[in-house]
Design a protein around this motif. Structure first.
Motif, PDB file in Angstrom:
ATOM      1  N   PRO A  86       0.808  -1.223   0.000  1.00 25.93           N
ATOM      2  CA  PRO A  86       0.000   0.000   0.000  1.00 25.93           C
ATOM      3  C   PRO A  86       0.836   1.265   0.000  1.00 25.93           C
ATOM      4  CG  PRO A  86      -0.384  -1.351   1.978  1.00 25.93           C
ATOM      5  CD  PRO A  86       0.840  -1.859   1.309  1.00 25.93           C
ATOM      6  N   SER A  87       2.143   1.141   0.244  1.00 27.72           N
ATOM      7  CA  SER A  87       2.950   2.360   0.387  1.00 27.72           C
ATOM      8  C   SER A  87       3.518   2.834  -0.935  1.00 27.72           C
ATOM      9  CB  SER A  87       4.079   2.131   1.391  1.00 27.72           C
ATOM     10  OG  SER A  87       5.001   1.212   0.865  1.00 27.72           O
ATOM     11  N   SER A  88       3.235   2.157  -2.016  1.00 28.22           N
ATOM     12  CA  SER A  88       3.801   2.554  -3.311  1.00 28.22           C
ATOM     13  C   SER A  88       2.728   2.945  -4.304  1.00 28.22           C
ATOM     14  CB  SER A  88       4.621   1.403  -3.903  1.00 28.22           C
ATOM     15  OG  SER A  88       5.846   1.298  -3.261  1.00 28.22           O
ATOM     16  N   PRO A  89       2.071   4.077  -4.068  1.00 32.10           N
ATOM     17  CA  PRO A  89       1.018   4.455  -5.007  1.00 32.10           C
ATOM     18  C   PRO A  89       1.566   4.933  -6.352  1.00 32.10           C
ATOM     19  CG  PRO A  89       1.226   6.109  -3.292  1.00 32.10           C
ATOM     20  CD  PRO A  89       2.195   5.027  -2.961  1.00 32.10           C
ATOM     21  N   PHE A  90       2.798   5.441  -6.353  1.00 31.17           N
ATOM     22  CA  PHE A  90       3.276   6.110  -7.556  1.00 31.17           C
ATOM     23  C   PHE A  90       4.365   5.340  -8.293  1.00 31.17           C
ATOM     24  CE2 PHE A  90       2.176   9.234  -4.324  1.00 31.17           C
ATOM     25  CZ  PHE A  90       1.123   9.859  -4.947  1.00 31.17           C
ATOM     26  N   THR A  91       5.061   4.464  -7.581  1.00 26.96           N
ATOM     27  CA  THR A  91       6.280   3.904  -8.136  1.00 26.96           C
ATOM     28  C   THR A  91       6.055   2.528  -8.735  1.00 26.96           C
ATOM     29  OG1 THR A  91       6.870   2.763  -6.136  1.00 26.96           O
ATOM     30  CG2 THR A  91       7.540   5.048  -6.305  1.00 26.96           C
ATOM     31  N   SER A 121      -7.669   4.147  -2.314  1.00 27.30           N
ATOM     32  CA  SER A 121      -7.963   3.992  -0.891  1.00 27.30           C
ATOM     33  C   SER A 121      -7.480   2.654  -0.359  1.00 27.30           C
ATOM     34  CB  SER A 121      -9.467   4.105  -0.652  1.00 27.30           C
ATOM     35  OG  SER A 121     -10.108   2.910  -1.036  1.00 27.30           O
ATOM     36  N   LEU A 122      -7.190   2.624   0.941  1.00 29.19           N
ATOM     37  CA  LEU A 122      -6.812   1.383   1.602  1.00 29.19           C
ATOM     38  C   LEU A 122      -7.955   0.380   1.565  1.00 29.19           C
ATOM     39  CD1 LEU A 122      -4.896   2.695   4.699  1.00 29.19           C
ATOM     40  CD2 LEU A 122      -4.023   1.092   3.008  1.00 29.19           C
ATOM     41  N   VAL A 149       3.805  -5.526   2.561  1.00 28.10           N
ATOM     42  CA  VAL A 149       4.993  -4.692   2.679  1.00 28.10           C
ATOM     43  C   VAL A 149       4.628  -3.532   3.600  1.00 28.10           C
ATOM     44  CG1 VAL A 149       6.616  -3.262   1.379  1.00 28.10           C
ATOM     45  CG2 VAL A 149       5.702  -5.344   0.364  1.00 28.10           C
ATOM     46  N   GLY A 150       5.552  -3.120   4.449  1.00 26.47           N
ATOM     47  CA  GLY A 150       5.232  -2.050   5.396  1.00 26.47           C
ATOM     48  C   GLY A 150       4.812  -2.662   6.715  1.00 26.47           C
ATOM     49  N   ALA A 151       4.681  -1.826   7.737  1.00 27.45           N
ATOM     50  CA  ALA A 151       4.424  -2.351   9.074  1.00 27.45           C
ATOM     51  C   ALA A 151       3.342  -1.568   9.777  1.00 27.45           C
ATOM     52  CB  ALA A 151       5.706  -2.319   9.894  1.00 27.45           C
ATOM     53  N   GLY A 152       2.407  -1.045   9.017  1.00 26.05           N
ATOM     54  CA  GLY A 152       1.340  -0.262   9.629  1.00 26.05           C
ATOM     55  C   GLY A 152       0.142  -1.129   9.975  1.00 26.05           C
ATOM     56  N   ALA A 154      -2.835  -1.054   8.719  1.00 23.01           N
ATOM     57  CA  ALA A 154      -3.572  -1.511   7.548  1.00 23.01           C
ATOM     58  C   ALA A 154      -2.955  -2.793   7.003  1.00 23.01           C
ATOM     59  CB  ALA A 154      -3.555  -0.428   6.474  1.00 23.01           C
ATOM     60  N   GLU A 155      -1.628  -2.852   6.978  1.00 22.67           N
ATOM     61  CA  GLU A 155      -0.915  -4.027   6.490  1.00 22.67           C
ATOM     62  C   GLU A 155      -1.200  -5.220   7.404  1.00 22.67           C
ATOM     63  OE1 GLU A 155       0.273  -1.012   6.904  1.00 22.67           O
ATOM     64  OE2 GLU A 155       0.641  -0.427   4.834  1.00 22.67           O
TER      65      GLU A 155
END
Lengths: 337, 337
Positions: A86-91, A121-122, A149-152, A154-155
């Motif tokens: 979820p942390s890569s919206p653009f790349t 959106s998540l 991926v990520g540690a929030g 939502a993940e």
């Protein structure tokens, strides 16, 4: 529905096309899922989560390889990997990840890897992930690894919607990682200390054991690894699973067969205890509620005239109206139009 | 509204009570915010985000101290800190964090620190955070630091709803951190490399510069740090801010005055370029939409009979109905009841 038949018969290209439809939330995708859903419920869903730097992707890669080349006389099973980012919206990070992974498992028709990046959106991402998992399940993949991926939060929310949740740690990731672990431990069925050849692995393991004991003074209280689910279902049933800690070194495969055995143990335990039924219900309920949330907002937005919305926003920016009043006017306005 | 008057006149106890009301989403809290909202819009909101292990909390602590004891003849300003931790739904991590921080800044009546843990949904947490920030703003705090623990998309979403967003990195946090950075760089107004006394700091800075250049081939294209906002607002206006990179060592205060100066520069830049108006509109719009989403779901849930909901869930678990059909039946059923 030729596409649905093709997916059910194991056509990879049809499956790949369907996954794109699901990711883009098209009506074709929804119609197909509607039919495919009755074919789901056979796969073992494994969630994999943990902080950045723990080597989750390599570990998931190794696990997929393990299931394709099991030890002894065990039969290989069909494996799908859903990597949610979820942390890569653009790349193009997710796409790059695919290519790196593909080297190991390329050419094997019984492995399918799909990376999913954010689509706004998540909630939308969680819906799309649920749909992709259903498609893999209907297409006959025995094992679906859902890596976030990520540690929030939502993940973690996505990873916990599995039958078995692995939480990955690694030695020496910094000093405030302890705070993260505390929350994440509650969802772990199996704790993995990856990069176990690094200095400090003993400390990491002691810390994890300490936190498990701190959170649950009796290791056999049956309150491990499923606090959320027990709050949902019947506590009396008591899954009585104590989350084991497994050391691994993903890059050379150390500890992977042992981890595979622990995953099989957990699956067996869920079936013996009846926990699998409770988890399925909790899982589907969460999926349903997320889908409801998105659908309600989408429907409502279509009903509100854009000019009315912009006008309220102007008044909000000018501090003439509070956010709560604006919400009330918008919802009542929408109901009347 | 005696409570509101007390908050506006700077009564700390009244403010603390109000913050609890806001966190618990009580009707008293909503009523108070409704009145207080017209007193907001004066504070400078600073978002602070980054992966676990970067030392965000220490850095925020140091920044708060810096604003209370500014260099030269500058006047100290009133500082609030909102530490948002969505990953700790069960633990006392946030409370512990408060105590550790308080040692440094205890007894200063012009500093207020509030930790917020998850209250169920992420949307609920984002709403509560927005409310707490509004209360601090109305209560006359000049500067509000909004720190998010964790490195997921939800945490980033909260941090980016500020006037100035700091993204914190640190040397040597592992190999897959690069993937995280790519997405997060897009929201940074200022990049901070904390723990700059660690080995590898030069590599971290080179990597960051490389990624900035990769993402935006011309460093003066005016597309830095505000891609999201530009997509929302007028691109022609062009904020033309190039995100600077600042090294810090939070534990001994190295680089903190320089970071403070960069934050002031960014604020000035936003005012000179008119970017502040655009960010305010974007910020309030996001807050409004999140609030709408939660309100729609809450209202709808009240309308649906529980037995009807449970029956549909049973049919879903039995695979007699797909999630999409269940959503349709629930929404139509809710409208009719």
């Amino acid at each position: 529905m030729d596409a649905v038949k093709a997916v059910l018969s194991g056509n990879r290209l049809a499956l790949a096309r369907l996954l794109t439809q699901i990711e883009n939330d098209t009506s074709e995708g929804r119609t197909a899922l509607d039919v495919l859903f009755s074919h789901t419920g056979n796969a073992h869903l494994i969630g994999v989560t943990g902080a950045p730097g723990t080597g989750k992707s390599s570990l998931v890669n190794r696990l997929a390889h393990f299931y394709r080349h099991p030890p002894g006389k065990a039969e290989p099973v069909r494996v799908a990997v859903v990597a949610v980012d979820p942390s890569s919206p653009f790349t193009g990070g997710a796409v790059l990840g695919d290519r790196i992974r593909m080297r190991d498992l390329a050419g094997d028709p019984d492995v399918f890897i799909r990376s999913m990046a954010s689509r706004g959106s998540l909630g939308g991402l969680a819906n799309a992930t649920a749909g992709v998992v259903q498609a893999f399940d209907a297409a006959g993949f025995d094992l679906i690894l859902i890596e976030t991926v990520g540690a929030g939060q939502a993940e973690v929310d996505i990873a916990k919607l599995a039958h078995t949740t692995l939480v990955i740690e690694a030695p020496g990731l910094g000093d405030d990682i302890q705070a993260i672990k505390a929350g994440i431990l509650e969802i772990a069925d199996i704790l993995v200390i990856n990069k176990a050849d690094r200095p400090g692995v003993g400390n990491t393991e002691s810390a994890l054991r300490g936190m498990l004991n701190l959170a649950h003074p009796s290791r056999y209280s049956g309150r491990f690894g499923n606090s959320i689910l027990q709050a949902e279902g019947s506590e009396a049933e008591g899954e009585m699973w104590v989350p084991p800690i497994q050391r691994t070194i993903a890059i050379d495969g150390t500890g992977i067969p042992e981890l595979g055995a622990l995953i099989a143990d957990h699956r067996q335990h869920l079936e013996d205890s009846g926990g699998i039924t409770r988890r399925e219900r909790f899982r589907l309920k969460s999926e349903l509620e997320n889908m409801l949330r998105e659908t309600l907002v989408t429907r409502w937005r279509k009903e509100i005239p854009e000019s009315f919305y912009q006008e309220l926003l102007d008044r909000l920016v000018a501090r003439e109206i509070s956010p709560w009043r604006a919400v009330e006017e918008l919802i009542d306005g929408g109901a009347q139009s």
